[in-house]
Design a protein around this motif. Structure first.
Motif: not given
Length: 810
Positions: A698-726
């Motif tokens: 299904k679709s599920q919300l699993i976490a919420s994190i604050p914005f990074c700083k302006d000159d930074e960026f965030i990437i999330c990954k699922l380790k076993q499934q080898k899935v990466q977010s935008k």
């Protein structure tokens, strides 16, 4: 010895495949007339293709040549075939000439006898020529220019109808031009012509009804319609079993048998199971052997459209084999203005690309054609569900008795032709006709009496004729009009399917795609340009300018280029060089559409489908497509592949300056580790965290994190499934100062291995012929990316690599 030889001959002759006594001969040796001369014609085909084949016109796709070929549609055209038939054929008592597609107004003569006046591109015409057919014959087809007949019919009606004069002709709407398509209106014999010859009886129709389906048993009723010219006893064989002898009366006969299949294997859409298909061969025979036979290939499945009132409004979702399924896909248009150029390989390549993009549904749009059989066969075998529009789009139609009778026969024929395909999920009456009438101001152009008459005509076709035909001739559901409500109606977000064009037409921000989520999104989109190799097929580099006549001719939306630039200015630096503008347009389209695709998937079960506009093109053009005319993937198709993955991660920006992290799974239940990394633009990991997640289907919300700083960026990954977010950026791309990347690559055995020294975003591989397994991706330092390449003669020395750095370096 002679005795044994005779026995062997009898044995081997009995082992030969028995031919049916009914015969079929495709009519060939066609010619077309141009300026009082006859030239060889290609059938199936059309006048544009024939003129092109003889170099009598220039390529209408090149430059501004489209304007110079408009005279072709204003002329009458003649086609003829001089053909012979064998003595064996002439011994048959019944001779039927079958025209599977005449486009459109045609008078047909066989040996100077008028046998048919056709007026519908979408119909098959069967004419008894038993009393006319000879050993040597001449078949002459005279096509009238559609515009002349349309003018007469509009004059007779006394007023114009929304949609223009095209509404009087049962012909593909896109032939008249669209806001993504050229005005190329062909005439000709667009599907085959054949002679069917038989003496006693023939199978006219087969209808397989799925009466009962469980995991342990499938009950099927097979209705067989047989036309007989004599009273005759025949033996019926179906599904490899003899069902006995049946006495046929002269005329029409309807037989019925029940087949039971124990422990049936179900047919499932792509991603949910296998696509098991059953062959159902059916034959009739007498003491002399097989008379006639047909074979249907079916899938055992149950498909329901669930449209029920609920606390929010009215649901709209599909259940397959009692399982609600989120539909992921796109809107499909014809693959070429000249249909005869669409080969079997074109269909295979396109539909394989649909599967690669993890789609499970296509909507066959109502301004095109009822597609070729191979299209539906491939959808059956690949698990692609088909939302099938009837061929009505963006218009209101005549309501006289002849027009209604014509539409009725068109619908019956096509529903019967397609009803055995397990891929057919829905028949829809029209595209945007109801919305146009109620929201686009069409009514205001008419006095009340004419308004009433026009709407009554709509009701006859879309509320009476078509739903009745679907109900009586198939087991599919019917939907009156797509969308149910236009976006001007507040109900559009809460009931039925929706076409949301606030983004694009109204220049609303992409973020509105997250705020205005409907129950089922059946259209939304944004334009981009095709890649440079495609542009080079219609424009030389001197015309690589948005303001050139050529480029304007290949942008059919009146505000298209202006809207692309307006949206681009919001997020990116608008490149001065045309080549970089093309690249930026594809990123703009893909990232904007990603917002919608991910939002729709996150919103299930409230929203249960997203079909973007549009999958493909019918000529090389700037358009909403994710796959261009030549089959090249734009950034959008790669984005769809990612956003539609069986398991995907989605980053949602919130108003509280944070990212919500969602995981969406179609069928998989599993456990995994979520990795959340924050990076500097140089690639340093500034923070890292991980957490255990239990993934459900299904679709599920699993976490919420604050914005990074302006000159930074965030990437999330699922380790076993080898899935990466935008990539999680917090400001417009134009406001970032990306360091220049140094990309290293090695090419070996059709694989390209890449690495970088700094984070590289929207990495674009191009400049060479070939199809890449991934493109427009993010590459981080310390990683190696392996890209598979489908190409012959690939030369890595010609490879060009661009990234967002190219857009921001100036």
């Amino acid at each position: 010895m002679y005795k044994y030889l005779f026995i062997l001959l009898v044995f081997f002759s009995s082992c030969k495949k028995q031919e049916k006594s009914n015969l079929s001969q495709e009519i060939s040796n066609w010619e077309f007339e141009h300026e009082n001369e006859w030239y060889k014609a290609e059938i199936p085909g059309n006048n544009f293709s024939d003129l092109l084949n003889h170099n009598l016109i220039s390529d209408p796709f090149y430059g501004t040549n489209e304007d110079s070929v408009q005279w072709i549609a204003e002329k009458n055209w003649n086609y003829r075939s001089k053909f012979s038939v064998s003595k064996k054929i002439l011994t048959k008592n019944n001779q039927l000439l079958c025209f599977h597609g005449l486009d459109t107004y045609a008078k047909v003569y066989l040996s100077d006898s008028l046998i048919l006046q056709a007026n519908n591109m979408f119909r098959t015409w069967e004419i008894d020529v038993s009393d006319i057919l000879k050993k040597d014959n001449t078949l002459l087809i005279k096509f009238d220019a559609v515009s002349k007949i349309e003018n007469k019919r509009q004059t007779t009606l006394g007023y114009s109808l929304p949609g223009g004069e095209r509404v009087f002709t049962r012909k593909a709407g896109f032939h008249y031009g669209w806001d993504w398509g050229a005005k190329i209106s062909p005439t000709g014999i667009w599907r085959k012509v054949e002679l069917q010859s038989w003496s006693d009886c023939k199978i006219k129709d087969i209808y397989i009804v799925q009466d009962h389906l469980t995991d342990t048993l499938a009950n099927l009723t097979i209705g067989i319609e047989i036309e007989s010219s004599v009273e005759k006893l025949v033996t019926l064989k179906a599904y490899n079993k003899v069902w006995g002898n049946f006495k046929l009366k002269k005329g029409n006969n309807k037989l019925s048998i029940i087949i039971r299949i124990p422990n049936p294997e179900l047919w499932w859409p792509n991603g949910y199971g296998k696509q098991k298909l059953y062959d159902i061969p059916i034959s009739i025979s007498d003491e002399n052997g097989i008379i006639d036979s047909q074979k249907k290939k079916i899938g055992l499945r149950k498909i329901e459209l669930i449209s029920e009132q609920d606390s929010i409004g009215e649901s709209f979702y599909f259940k397959v084999n009692d399982k609600p399924i989120f539909m992921k896909g796109a809107n499909y248009i014809p693959q070429d203005n000249l249909q005869n150029r669409v080969t079997k390989n074109h269909y295979r390549n396109l539909l394989n690309d649909v599967i690669k993009a993890n789609m499970n549904m296509l909507r066959v749009w109502g301004g095109g054609i009822y597609e070729e059989d191979i299209f539906y066969d491939l959808c059956d075998s690949l698990g692609i569900l088909v939302w099938q529009d009837f061929m009505f789009a963006c218009a209101m139609y005549p309501s006289d008795s002849l027009f209604l009778k014509n539409v009725q026969e068109e619908a019956i024929q096509n529903v019967k032709r397609l009803r055995h395909h397990p891929s057919i999920a829905l028949w829809c009456g029209n595209n945007e006709s109801s919305e146009g009438w109620h929201r686009w101001g069409w009514q205001n152009a008419y006095p009340q009496k004419q308004q009433d008459k026009i709407w009554e005509g709509y009701q006859k076709v879309f509320q009476e004729i078509l739903p009745t035909i679907v109900d009586e001739n198939s087991q599919s559901d019917y939907w009156e009009s797509s969308p149910k409500f236009g976006r001007g109606n507040p109900k559009h977000q809460f009931e039925g399917d929706a076409h949301y064009w606030g983004v694009w037409h109204d220049a609303e921000p992409f973020e509105n795609l997250e705020k205005k989520v409907p129950r089922f999104m059946s259209e939304f989109g944004f334009q981009s340009f095709p890649q440079l190799s495609t542009i080079a097929t219609f424009a030389d580099s001197l015309n690589w300018d948005l303001n050139s006549a050529v480029m304007k001719n290949h942008q059919k939306h009146p505000r298209g280029n202006a809207l692309i630039k307006e949206y681009m200015q919001r997020e990116y630096n608008v490149p001065e060089k045309f080549e970089k503008f093309v690249y930026a347009s594809q990123i703009l389209q893909a990232e904007g559409m990603r917002i919608g695709l991910e939002s729709h998937r996150r919103s299930q079960p409230y929203c249960m489908g997203t079909l973007y506009w549009q999958l493909n093109d019918c000529w090389p053009v700037a358009s909403w497509s994710g796959r261009d005319y030549y089959g090249n993937w734009k950034a959008l198709h790669y984005t769809a592949q990612d956003a539609f993955a069986q398991i995907s991660l989605s980053l949602e920006k919130t108003e509280n300056n944070s990212f919500n992290i969602w995981v969406i799974s179609d069928t998989t239940n599993c456990s995994d580790t979520l990795l959340i990394n924050t990076y500097s633009l140089k690639g340093e990991i500034l923070s890292s965290s991980k957490q255990f997640v239990k993934i459900q289907a299904k679709s599920q919300l699993i976490a919420s994190i604050p914005f990074c700083k302006d000159d930074e960026f965030i990437i999330c990954k699922l380790k076993q499934q080898k899935v990466q977010s935008k990539v999680g950026f917090t400001k417009a791309i134009k406001n970032y100062d990306f360091p220049k990347p140094t990309i290293q690559y090695q090419y070996l055995d059709n694989n390209l291995k890449l690495s970088t020294d700094v984070p590289t975003f929207q990495l674009y591989l191009h400049g060479v012929k070939g199809k890449f397994s991934d493109n427009f991706f993010t590459l981080l330092p310390g990683e190696e990316k392996i890209i598979e390449i489908e190409a012959s003669g690939f030369n890595p020395n010609n490879l060009l690599i661009w990234s967002l750095y190219e857009l921001n370096k100036n």
